[in-house]
Design an enzyme around this catalytic site. Structure first.
Site, PDB file in Angstrom:
ATOM      1  N   MET A  61       0.851  -1.184   0.000  1.00 51.33           N
ATOM      2  CA  MET A  61       0.000   0.000   0.000  1.00 51.33           C
ATOM      3  C   MET A  61       0.884   1.230   0.000  1.00 51.33           C
ATOM      4  O   MET A  61       1.887   1.292   0.705  1.00 51.33           O
ATOM      5  CB  MET A  61      -0.915   0.027   1.228  1.00 51.33           C
ATOM      6  CG  MET A  61      -1.752   1.312   1.333  1.00 51.33           C
ATOM      7  SD  MET A  61      -2.839   1.342   2.776  1.00 51.33           S
ATOM      8  CE  MET A  61      -1.623   1.405   4.098  1.00 51.33           C
ATOM      9  N   ASP A  63       0.088   5.571  -1.526  1.00 49.38           N
ATOM     10  CA  ASP A  63      -0.634   6.827  -1.344  1.00 49.38           C
ATOM     11  C   ASP A  63      -2.093   6.659  -0.925  1.00 49.38           C
ATOM     12  O   ASP A  63      -2.821   5.820  -1.480  1.00 49.38           O
ATOM     13  CB  ASP A  63      -0.656   7.614  -2.651  1.00 49.38           C
ATOM     14  CG  ASP A  63       0.704   7.731  -3.298  1.00 49.38           C
ATOM     15  OD1 ASP A  63       1.673   7.193  -2.756  1.00 49.38           O
ATOM     16  OD2 ASP A  63       0.781   8.355  -4.371  1.00 49.38           O
ATOM     17  N   TRP A 123      -3.118   4.820 -11.025  1.00 48.12           N
ATOM     18  CA  TRP A 123      -2.339   5.537 -10.020  1.00 48.12           C
ATOM     19  C   TRP A 123      -3.184   6.572  -9.289  1.00 48.12           C
ATOM     20  O   TRP A 123      -4.401   6.644  -9.451  1.00 48.12           O
ATOM     21  CB  TRP A 123      -1.117   6.179 -10.684  1.00 48.12           C
ATOM     22  CG  TRP A 123       0.029   5.216 -10.852  1.00 48.12           C
ATOM     23  CD1 TRP A 123       0.006   3.854 -10.692  1.00 48.12           C
ATOM     24  CD2 TRP A 123       1.374   5.542 -11.233  1.00 48.12           C
ATOM     25  NE1 TRP A 123       1.250   3.314 -10.935  1.00 48.12           N
ATOM     26  CE2 TRP A 123       2.107   4.320 -11.265  1.00 48.12           C
ATOM     27  CE3 TRP A 123       2.036   6.718 -11.542  1.00 48.12           C
ATOM     28  CZ2 TRP A 123       3.468   4.281 -11.598  1.00 48.12           C
ATOM     29  CZ3 TRP A 123       3.399   6.676 -11.883  1.00 48.12           C
ATOM     30  CH2 TRP A 123       4.088   5.470 -11.895  1.00 48.12           C
ATOM     31  N   ARG A 188       0.883  13.462 -13.286  1.00 51.04           N
ATOM     32  CA  ARG A 188       0.052  12.573 -12.476  1.00 51.04           C
ATOM     33  C   ARG A 188      -0.529  13.238 -11.223  1.00 51.04           C
ATOM     34  O   ARG A 188      -0.182  14.347 -10.864  1.00 51.04           O
ATOM     35  CB  ARG A 188       0.870  11.350 -12.057  1.00 51.04           C
ATOM     36  CG  ARG A 188       2.194  11.645 -11.361  1.00 51.04           C
ATOM     37  CD  ARG A 188       2.934  10.332 -11.091  1.00 51.04           C
ATOM     38  NE  ARG A 188       4.245  10.461 -10.513  1.00 51.04           N
ATOM     39  CZ  ARG A 188       5.387  10.535 -11.199  1.00 51.04           C
ATOM     40  NH1 ARG A 188       5.360  10.521 -12.513  1.00 51.04           N
ATOM     41  NH2 ARG A 188       6.546  10.619 -10.571  1.00 51.04           N
ATOM     42  N   ASP A 189      -1.419  12.478 -10.591  1.00 49.47           N
ATOM     43  CA  ASP A 189      -1.951  12.779  -9.256  1.00 49.47           C
ATOM     44  C   ASP A 189      -2.827  14.036  -9.224  1.00 49.47           C
ATOM     45  O   ASP A 189      -2.530  15.006  -8.516  1.00 49.47           O
ATOM     46  CB  ASP A 189      -0.826  12.923  -8.230  1.00 49.47           C
ATOM     47  CG  ASP A 189       0.191  11.808  -8.290  1.00 49.47           C
ATOM     48  OD1 ASP A 189      -0.190  10.694  -8.668  1.00 49.47           O
ATOM     49  OD2 ASP A 189       1.369  12.050  -7.956  1.00 49.47           O
TER      50      ASP A 189
END
Length: 585
Positions: A61, A63, A123, A188-189
């Site tokens: 695991m 974020d 992601w 990303r993110d």
């Protein structure tokens, strides 16, 4: 009698689970789409597995993704490798739900690789509650070319408070990287969105162009069609990629949180970015000029110890959300392992989440934050030990006995001597507090004093969380350290010592510490949460009932334990087929 009641509860949950398997999972919120607990097992004899920090049943695991509150239920999504205790392809969005942010029910994965735009991995990303109350997830997909693109997913059944099924949008990917602002493999993110005064939604996405880290701004009227702002919302040179950006307002009046879209003279704004190269989260408090699409931070990133971090230990890829139920801003962070990959494979798991923290603007300084464990964690407190008015002379040590020291919650208030005549002089300019924690003499004048956590009886193993006080040209500063160098007799561990400075109020002459100890993690909050340090440790001797807790003072002057309270903490219910009540400690 207690054993019989527990057995009945376990059999009841087992019956519910088996009935669900036979009949299929319906939309009833009490019939859980749960992870099969017989399939997902970790090896027995797990001295480092936590008791009240969130973990999935097994495997990797990292974020926390898009935590949110919806119809009376808290949701935690998280990056998860369902196939191994290491990071790799095939990352999914794990999903668990809770009514109190402490006890959790594991559900089936919310988002899994399935389409060309996310076939390699799903992601990080964020959840946003739209104006009509509907939640939506935006996440980064690793597509068939290993490019990073942004996708949407919506709940299949909005009447289900557990939101167990998610449907991917037909127009995915909704955002692809533009060569103008980002590299295809460093984009990303996406953040939680905020709704502007002009009626448009805004998000920021972490990116890299050359060696410049960036947070890229996008706008949309319908949350599907997004327009790029070519000027980065935030950028730093020579840092590499920015990850997991976050942007939110904080009230200048009190500790209550505010909705992510609030803009007014009564709030300031916080921008947070994580730098993969450093594996740290940095935050900046400043002013948001929405008409100019500009954030003006009070201080620029310097790449030195002057930069503000949520946590000066292990704490990364954090995500915050506004808790509508209790009007507070809550922060999660990933606390990764400090052992080897080989150890993780043997354990069958890797990674924990921090205890959720409430975040607000410091009333002493309008350019930094305060963090404190959410109040719900206090429901885990059990047996209590108190010490009041105890004098610790230089070189003394005092055991806090009578609790399970491997699973505890400790609050202590130290009273320090008069500062003018006792504090050592220090010019903090150019001084790295982390190096000072490592290289300072073992004994100072005021300090080091603090706690020895997860300590063996002979003290061959211990983690020291300590303070020293120094006098500068115009104020007093404290040095907070978390020293893992003697945390374990094992080798092949990361035993980094962490440290940071904080201002000391000379009028109060007190310094507070709260530490949450949970087998292999110690989260420490100094001076009321103005500085935080989290660490991972793996003692050989100081495990379970063989762990000890001490208060110590290695300074030459005495300090007083004004008040100390230590509680054994009960085990939280994290899973779906465990006793339906707190386990005692």
């Amino acid at each position: 009698m207690e054993t019989s009641a527990t057995l009945v509860l376990v059999l009841l949950v087992l019956f519910t689970f088996l009935q669900s398997v036979v009949n299929g999972f319906d939309s009833c919120p009490h019939t859980y789409t749960i992870i099969n607990p017989f399939k997902f097992r970790v090896p027995e004899n797990q001295p480092y597995r936590t008791s009240y920090h969130f973990q999935p049943p097994q495997n990797w695991m990292n974020d926390p993704n898009g935590p949110m509150y919806y119809k009376g239920v808290y949701h935690l999504f998280y990056q998860h490798n369902p196939n191994a205790a290491t990071f790799g392809d095939g990352i999914v969005w794990g999903h668990s739900v809770s009514y109190d942010l402490i006890n959790w029910i594991h559900l089936n994965n919310a988002i899994e690789p399935s389409e060309s735009y996310d076939i390699i991995s799903c992601w990080s990303g964020s959840a946003t509650i739209l104006l009509d109350g509907k939640p939506v997830i935006m996440y980064t997909g690793i597509d068939h070319n290993r490019h990073q693109v942004q996708n949407l997913a919506m709940p299949k059944n909005l009447s289900d408070p557990f939101l167990r099924e998610w449907v991917k949008h037909t127009q995915n990917p909704v955002i692809t990287p533009s060569d103008e602002v980002a590299e295809v493999d460093n984009f990303r993110d996406p953040s939680t969105a905020w709704h502007g005064k002009d009626g448009k939604w805004r998000i920021i996405i972490g990116a890299q162009k050359g060696d410049q880290g960036r947070a890229i701004l996008y706008q949309s009227e319908d949350f599907v069609n997004w327009k790029l702002d070519p000027i980065p919302f935030y950028a730093t040179d020579n840092t590499g990629v920015c990850e997991c950006p976050d942007f939110y307002p904080v009230s200048i009046n009190g500790t209550n949180g505010v909705d992510t879209s609030v803009e007014s003279s009564s709030v300031r704004h916080v921008a947070k970015v994580g730098y993969l190269r450093m594996a740290h989260d940095y935050y900046f408090v400043g002013k948001y000029l929405s008409d100019e699409e500009k954030f003006i931070a009070d201080a620029k990133f310097t790449g030195t110890s002057l930069d503000l971090r949520y946590d000066y230990g292990k704490f990364y890829a954090s995500k915050s959300f506004f808790d509508y139920a209790k009007n507070r801003r809550i922060l999660w962070g990933w606390v990764n392992e400090s052992d080897s990959e080989r150890d993780d494979i043997q354990k069958g798991w890797a990674g924990v989440q921090s205890i959720p923290r409430q975040v607000w603007l410091d009333n002493r300084s309008a350019n930094r934050l305060v963090q404190w464990p959410i109040e719900e964690v206090e429901n885990l407190r059990s047996k209590n030990i108190s010490i009041n008015g105890e004098k610790l002379v230089g070189g003394s040590i005092l055991e806090v006995s009578g609790i399970t020291a491997s699973q505890a919650d400790i609050e202590v208030l130290f009273e320090v001597p008069e500062l003018e005549d006792n504090a050592e002089s220090l010019d903090p300019s150019g001084v790295d507090p982390q190096l000072l924690c490592i290289n300072a003499p073992r004994s100072g004048i005021i300090g080091p004093f603090g706690l020895l956590a997860l300590a063996s009886k002979d003290l061959r193993e211990h983690t020291a969380i300590s303070f020293r006080v120094y006098k500068t040209s115009n104020k007093y500063v404290g040095l907070m350290c978390s020293d893992q160098s003697r945390s374990s007799l094992q080798n092949d561990l990361d035993k980094t010592t962490y440290g940071t400075f904080f201002d000391v109020d000379s009028n109060l002459r007190t310094i507070s510490l709260r530490s949450l100890i949970d087998h292999s993690i110690i989260e420490s909050f100094g001076e009321g949460g103005r500085v935080c340090i989290s660490s991972r440790v793996y003692p050989l001797l100081a495990t379970g009932n063989d762990a000890h807790l001490y208060v110590f003072n290695n300074g030459t002057t005495s300090v007083i334990i004004s008040k100390l309270n230590a509680w054994c903490t009960k085990e939280a219910e994290i899973g779906s087929l465990k006793n339906m009540s707190y386990k005692t400690c």
